[in-house]
Design a protein around this motif. Structure first.
Motif, PDB file in Angstrom:
ATOM      1  N   PHE A   1      67.996 -17.733  -8.998  1.00 56.79           N
ATOM      2  CA  PHE A   1      66.643 -17.176  -9.028  1.00 56.79           C
ATOM      3  C   PHE A   1      66.248 -16.758 -10.449  1.00 56.79           C
ATOM      4  O   PHE A   1      65.144 -17.042 -10.911  1.00 56.79           O
ATOM      5  CB  PHE A   1      66.563 -15.962  -8.095  1.00 56.79           C
ATOM      6  N   VAL A   2      67.175 -16.066 -11.138  1.00 58.00           N
ATOM      7  CA  VAL A   2      66.892 -15.633 -12.508  1.00 58.00           C
ATOM      8  C   VAL A   2      66.652 -16.834 -13.405  1.00 58.00           C
ATOM      9  O   VAL A   2      65.733 -16.846 -14.236  1.00 58.00           O
ATOM     10  CB  VAL A   2      68.056 -14.774 -13.054  1.00 58.00           C
ATOM     11  N   ALA A   3      67.450 -17.878 -13.248  1.00 53.24           N
ATOM     12  CA  ALA A   3      67.280 -19.073 -14.073  1.00 53.24           C
ATOM     13  C   ALA A   3      65.928 -19.718 -13.836  1.00 53.24           C
ATOM     14  O   ALA A   3      65.236 -20.148 -14.771  1.00 53.24           O
ATOM     15  CB  ALA A   3      68.408 -20.073 -13.775  1.00 53.24           C
ATOM     16  N   LEU A   4      65.535 -19.798 -12.545  1.00 56.13           N
ATOM     17  CA  LEU A   4      64.231 -20.390 -12.226  1.00 56.13           C
ATOM     18  C   LEU A   4      63.096 -19.520 -12.765  1.00 56.13           C
ATOM     19  O   LEU A   4      62.073 -20.015 -13.237  1.00 56.13           O
ATOM     20  CB  LEU A   4      64.085 -20.550 -10.706  1.00 56.13           C
ATOM     21  N   TRP A   5      63.284 -18.191 -12.721  1.00 55.01           N
ATOM     22  CA  TRP A   5      62.253 -17.277 -13.226  1.00 55.01           C
ATOM     23  C   TRP A   5      62.056 -17.442 -14.723  1.00 55.01           C
ATOM     24  O   TRP A   5      60.945 -17.497 -15.231  1.00 55.01           O
ATOM     25  CB  TRP A   5      62.661 -15.853 -12.886  1.00 55.01           C
ATOM     26  N   VAL A   6      63.162 -17.540 -15.475  1.00 59.51           N
ATOM     27  CA  VAL A   6      63.074 -17.756 -16.915  1.00 59.51           C
ATOM     28  C   VAL A   6      62.423 -19.094 -17.214  1.00 59.51           C
ATOM     29  O   VAL A   6      61.584 -19.226 -18.106  1.00 59.51           O
ATOM     30  CB  VAL A   6      64.472 -17.666 -17.565  1.00 59.51           C
ATOM     31  N   PHE A   7      62.779 -20.117 -16.426  1.00 65.77           N
ATOM     32  CA  PHE A   7      62.180 -21.436 -16.626  1.00 65.77           C
ATOM     33  C   PHE A   7      60.675 -21.392 -16.384  1.00 65.77           C
ATOM     34  O   PHE A   7      59.877 -21.986 -17.114  1.00 65.77           O
ATOM     35  CB  PHE A   7      62.837 -22.443 -15.683  1.00 65.77           C
ATOM     36  N   ALA A   8      60.274 -20.621 -15.348  1.00 66.72           N
ATOM     37  CA  ALA A   8      58.846 -20.499 -15.051  1.00 66.72           C
ATOM     38  C   ALA A   8      58.106 -19.810 -16.182  1.00 66.72           C
ATOM     39  O   ALA A   8      56.973 -20.169 -16.514  1.00 66.72           O
ATOM     40  CB  ALA A   8      58.647 -19.721 -13.744  1.00 66.72           C
ATOM     41  N   LEU A   9      58.740 -18.810 -16.809  1.00 66.71           N
ATOM     42  CA  LEU A   9      58.123 -18.164 -17.968  1.00 66.71           C
ATOM     43  C   LEU A   9      57.894 -19.167 -19.076  1.00 66.71           C
ATOM     44  O   LEU A   9      56.859 -19.176 -19.742  1.00 66.71           O
ATOM     45  CB  LEU A   9      59.010 -17.021 -18.472  1.00 66.71           C
ATOM     46  N   ASP A  10      58.867 -20.032 -19.291  1.00 69.69           N
ATOM     47  CA  ASP A  10      58.740 -21.045 -20.334  1.00 69.69           C
ATOM     48  C   ASP A  10      57.570 -21.966 -20.042  1.00 69.69           C
ATOM     49  O   ASP A  10      56.783 -22.321 -20.914  1.00 69.69           O
ATOM     50  CB  ASP A  10      60.024 -21.876 -20.441  1.00 69.69           C
ATOM     51  N   ILE A  11      57.427 -22.378 -18.788  1.00 75.27           N
ATOM     52  CA  ILE A  11      56.336 -23.277 -18.416  1.00 75.27           C
ATOM     53  C   ILE A  11      54.994 -22.588 -18.595  1.00 75.27           C
ATOM     54  O   ILE A  11      54.000 -23.189 -19.006  1.00 75.27           O
ATOM     55  CB  ILE A  11      56.491 -23.733 -16.948  1.00 75.27           C
ATOM     56  N   ALA A  12      54.950 -21.264 -18.301  1.00 71.87           N
ATOM     57  CA  ALA A  12      53.682 -20.523 -18.367  1.00 71.87           C
ATOM     58  C   ALA A  12      53.240 -20.234 -19.779  1.00 71.87           C
ATOM     59  O   ALA A  12      52.093 -19.919 -20.028  1.00 71.87           O
ATOM     60  CB  ALA A  12      53.811 -19.209 -17.602  1.00 71.87           C
ATOM     61  N   ALA A  13      54.155 -20.341 -20.755  1.00 71.39           N
ATOM     62  CA  ALA A  13      53.784 -20.057 -22.132  1.00 71.39           C
ATOM     63  C   ALA A  13      52.766 -21.053 -22.624  1.00 71.39           C
ATOM     64  O   ALA A  13      52.677 -22.173 -22.124  1.00 71.39           O
ATOM     65  CB  ALA A  13      55.030 -20.108 -23.021  1.00 71.39           C
ATOM     66  N   PRO A  14      51.939 -20.694 -23.620  1.00 74.81           N
ATOM     67  CA  PRO A  14      50.899 -21.594 -24.101  1.00 74.81           C
ATOM     68  C   PRO A  14      51.456 -22.816 -24.801  1.00 74.81           C
ATOM     69  O   PRO A  14      50.736 -23.761 -25.046  1.00 74.81           O
ATOM     70  CB  PRO A  14      50.081 -20.719 -25.056  1.00 74.81           C
ATOM     71  N   TYR A  15      52.712 -22.821 -25.169  1.00 73.87           N
ATOM     72  CA  TYR A  15      53.370 -23.993 -25.716  1.00 73.87           C
ATOM     73  C   TYR A  15      54.857 -23.841 -25.439  1.00 73.87           C
ATOM     74  O   TYR A  15      55.362 -22.750 -25.169  1.00 73.87           O
ATOM     75  CB  TYR A  15      53.110 -24.155 -27.217  1.00 73.87           C
ATOM     76  N   SER A  16      55.589 -24.896 -25.488  1.00 72.49           N
ATOM     77  CA  SER A  16      56.969 -24.909 -25.033  1.00 72.49           C
ATOM     78  C   SER A  16      57.873 -24.063 -25.912  1.00 72.49           C
ATOM     79  O   SER A  16      57.824 -24.123 -27.133  1.00 72.49           O
ATOM     80  CB  SER A  16      57.491 -26.351 -25.022  1.00 72.49           C
ATOM     81  N   LEU A  17      58.732 -23.276 -25.264  1.00 72.43           N
ATOM     82  CA  LEU A  17      59.710 -22.489 -25.994  1.00 72.43           C
ATOM     83  C   LEU A  17      60.865 -23.354 -26.461  1.00 72.43           C
ATOM     84  O   LEU A  17      61.770 -22.877 -27.144  1.00 72.43           O
ATOM     85  CB  LEU A  17      60.233 -21.350 -25.122  1.00 72.43           C
ATOM     86  N   ALA A  18      60.863 -24.634 -26.062  1.00 72.25           N
ATOM     87  CA  ALA A  18      61.880 -25.550 -26.559  1.00 72.25           C
ATOM     88  C   ALA A  18      61.611 -25.954 -27.995  1.00 72.25           C
ATOM     89  O   ALA A  18      62.445 -26.543 -28.659  1.00 72.25           O
ATOM     90  CB  ALA A  18      61.933 -26.801 -25.676  1.00 72.25           C
ATOM     91  N   GLU A  19      60.364 -25.636 -28.490  1.00 76.88           N
ATOM     92  CA  GLU A  19      60.059 -25.931 -29.874  1.00 76.88           C
ATOM     93  C   GLU A  19      60.931 -25.073 -30.787  1.00 76.88           C
ATOM     94  O   GLU A  19      61.602 -24.138 -30.360  1.00 76.88           O
ATOM     95  CB  GLU A  19      58.585 -25.618 -30.170  1.00 76.88           C
ATOM     96  N   GLU A  20      60.885 -25.363 -32.064  1.00 78.80           N
ATOM     97  CA  GLU A  20      61.607 -24.547 -33.036  1.00 78.80           C
ATOM     98  C   GLU A  20      61.190 -23.090 -32.873  1.00 78.80           C
ATOM     99  O   GLU A  20      60.017 -22.772 -32.754  1.00 78.80           O
ATOM    100  CB  GLU A  20      61.267 -25.028 -34.447  1.00 78.80           C
ATOM    101  N   ARG A  21      62.167 -22.203 -32.861  1.00 79.94           N
ATOM    102  CA  ARG A  21      61.885 -20.798 -32.610  1.00 79.94           C
ATOM    103  C   ARG A  21      60.983 -20.238 -33.709  1.00 79.94           C
ATOM    104  O   ARG A  21      61.149 -20.524 -34.879  1.00 79.94           O
ATOM    105  CB  ARG A  21      63.178 -19.994 -32.525  1.00 79.94           C
ATOM    106  N   THR A  22      60.043 -19.409 -33.282  1.00 73.46           N
ATOM    107  CA  THR A  22      59.057 -18.898 -34.214  1.00 73.46           C
ATOM    108  C   THR A  22      59.665 -17.902 -35.186  1.00 73.46           C
ATOM    109  O   THR A  22      60.624 -17.202 -34.870  1.00 73.46           O
ATOM    110  CB  THR A  22      57.905 -18.214 -33.447  1.00 73.46           C
ATOM    111  N   SER A  23      59.085 -17.848 -36.369  1.00 76.56           N
ATOM    112  CA  SER A  23      59.498 -16.829 -37.336  1.00 76.56           C
ATOM    113  C   SER A  23      58.535 -15.652 -37.335  1.00 76.56           C
ATOM    114  O   SER A  23      58.750 -14.675 -38.044  1.00 76.56           O
ATOM    115  CB  SER A  23      59.554 -17.436 -38.740  1.00 76.56           C
ATOM    116  N   TRP A  24      57.467 -15.747 -36.533  1.00 83.08           N
ATOM    117  CA  TRP A  24      56.471 -14.685 -36.512  1.00 83.08           C
ATOM    118  C   TRP A  24      56.992 -13.409 -35.847  1.00 83.08           C
ATOM    119  O   TRP A  24      57.752 -13.448 -34.878  1.00 83.08           O
ATOM    120  CB  TRP A  24      55.213 -15.122 -35.749  1.00 83.08           C
ATOM    121  N   LYS A  25      56.531 -12.286 -36.365  1.00 82.51           N
ATOM    122  CA  LYS A  25      56.622 -11.017 -35.679  1.00 82.51           C
ATOM    123  C   LYS A  25      55.221 -10.418 -35.662  1.00 82.51           C
ATOM    124  O   LYS A  25      54.445 -10.605 -36.608  1.00 82.51           O
ATOM    125  CB  LYS A  25      57.596 -10.066 -36.371  1.00 82.51           C
ATOM    126  N   ALA A  26      54.906  -9.722 -34.584  1.00 77.41           N
ATOM    127  CA  ALA A  26      53.588  -9.095 -34.460  1.00 77.41           C
ATOM    128  C   ALA A  26      53.750  -7.671 -33.964  1.00 77.41           C
ATOM    129  O   ALA A  26      54.607  -7.373 -33.125  1.00 77.41           O
ATOM    130  CB  ALA A  26      52.694  -9.886 -33.508  1.00 77.41           C
TER     131      ALA A  26
END
Length: 478
Positions: free
Chosen positions: A7-32
């Motif tokens: 369940f946790v794995a599917l939940w994390v995967f769903a978060l990735d899908i819901a993001a405005p762009y894929s988290l599989a991309e190079e990890r961001t260097s931004w902080k906000a």
């Protein structure tokens, strides 16, 4: 146990899908980092934006805020955008805030933008250039304004610090929407020139609603920065309650739709644009919800990732005034003599005789004090370049829409954000076209300040040339 892990794995995967762009991309260097603070005056205070008011405020319709968005591109050299529900940061106020932010937080001047919504239902700030307000206020009322101005400076410096302390991994994305409640407010007069404050559906406008989305590293919406080019003067001079006008209602609507999110409004080049019709709280709320809905639709759509690095430039350069009136002409204006020059000024500027007299009186005080009338104004301009994805141009003063339309034509609208009312709101910034037409935005409003008169015809080219210089400078650093 295995079911829980799945369940946790599917939940994390769903978060990735819901993001405005894929988290599989190079990890961001931004902080906000995001922060806000209430800036509504705690006592009755004279309001800014309309020179026709006759008394102090009478309550609060909507709380006012200063908000800060801190961004670090991984270089450990953060930059901060401040937005505030005020008519404008004056030069001295902006200077004080910037100097304190640099001293306390090591924040360079080119990495701080002070943006005002230009609400005409916010508090008046102390301003040595102002004429329209000073003669209306008692000494005690103006002391209250000065006290509030110092308090505002303290709060803005503090909210900058709070945003810097909140820095955490983030993702940025950008997109555009469009809305249409803003209408050009200048119409050509029968005898030439232009008349202001008259809806002109055929006049130029900028319908763009730029939107910057700020997400956590996992795709949770934390902040939204959005803009529009239109005067925040839906509520008129008969309103004596503090309010952010349509911009404040738009921010509140977005924050209600997206809890735990901070919404930031950035005013565009809307000096000659107004909401139409206007005059009621219901209309201000309606326009706010229109703008908020537009920004929300952009958030829900496909947005383009904004990548590092962030390069910044800030420069102050002189804007020339046209030759000022002579002492003899100022005396004639003060005394109401029927001279050709005075008649031309009244017609071209569309100013009242009373305003022309007060302006002449203040300029004569400068001359009588031994000082020459100023021939130029120190104009601040700022550019932030986000990778190859977004160019933010922050103009001072009240620029007319021609600037945004020209820069969009020269650079392309995609990935360009032209903001006004940043760092120093001291006068209207007409284009050459508006300057030649005259009227309120073309020069008439200048009689409300201790400035010699309209700008020189070189105004537009001077500003645009400096924009090109700063844009080239930051893009060459990428």
């Amino acid at each position: 146990m295995r079911t829980s892990i799945l369940f946790v794995a599917l939940w994390v995967f769903a978060l990735d899908i819901a993001a405005p762009y894929s988290l599989a991309e190079e990890r961001t260097s931004w902080k906000a980092g995001l922060a806000r603070t209430r800036i509504t005056p705690d006592k009755p205070l004279w309001m800014g934006g309309f020179g026709a008011r006759t008394n102090v405020s009478q309550g609060t319709l909507q709380e006012l805020y200063a908000k800060a968005l801190a961004l670090d591109d991984g270089s450990h050299r953060p930059a901060v955008l401040v937005t505030a529900d005020i008519v404008g940061f004056r030069a001295a106020v902006g200077k004080n805030i910037a100097e304190r932010a640099e001293k306390q937080y090591g924040l360079p001047r080119d990495r701080l933008i002070l943006s005002s919504s230009h609400t005409h239902s916010g508090p008046l700030l102390a301003d040595p250039l102002s004429i329209w307000y000073r003669w209306r206020l008692s000494a005690e009322q103006y002391r209250d304004v000065e006290d509030y101005t110092r308090e505002l400076e303290d709060k803005v410096v503090a909210v900058v610090g709070a945003a810097l302390r909140d820095l955490q991994p983030a993702r940025l994305s950008f997109g555009y929407g469009e809305t249409n409640f803003g209408v050009n407010r200048r119409r050509k007069a029968e005898k030439g020139g232009a008349v202001s404050f008259v809806p002109n559906p055929e006049g130029p406008v900028d319908p763009h609603v730029p939107v910057l989305r700020v997400d956590s590293e996992r795709g949770r919406l934390r902040g939204v920065v959005f803009g529009y080019a239109c005067h925040t003067s839906t509520l008129l001079a008969d309103n004596y309650r503090f309010c952010g006008d349509y911009a404040g209602f738009a921010e509140a609507w977005l924050e209600q739709q997206h809890p735990d999110t901070v919404a930031f409004f950035v005013q565009g080049c809307g000096a000659d644009i107004m909401a139409s019709p206007r005059g009621t709280v219901e209309l201000a709320r309606q326009y706010g919800e229109m703008l908020g809905t537009c920004a929300a639709e952009v958030l829900d759509g496909t947005m383009r990732p904004v990548r590092a690095p962030l390069q910044c430039a800030f420069e102050v350069f002189p804007l020339a005034f046209a030759p000022p009136p002579s002492r003899e002409e100022l005396v004639a204006r003060l005394q109401g003599q029927d001279t050709e020059s005075r008649r031309q000024a009244l017609e071209f500027l569309r100013a009242s005789d009373a305003d022309l007299r007060r302006h002449a009186q203040e300029l004569l005080k400068i001359l009588d004090g031994g000082g020459p009338l100023p021939t130029e104004y120190p104009y601040p301009l700022q550019v932030w370049q986000f990778g190859a994805d977004l160019t933010l141009i922050a103009m001072a003063g009240e620029p007319v829409v021609d600037y945004a339309l020209r820069l969009e034509k020269e650079y392309g609208a995609d990935g360009l954000w032209v903001a006004g009312y940043c760092n120093d709101v001291f006068a209207y910034i007409p284009s050459l076209r508006v300057l030649q037409e005259g009227g309120y935005e073309g020069g008439g409003a200048i009689v409300g300040a201790r400035l010699p008169g309209p700008f020189a015809p070189s105004l537009e080219e001077t500003i645009v040339r400096k924009v090109h210089e700063l844009v080239e400078r930051v893009r060459n650093k990428q």
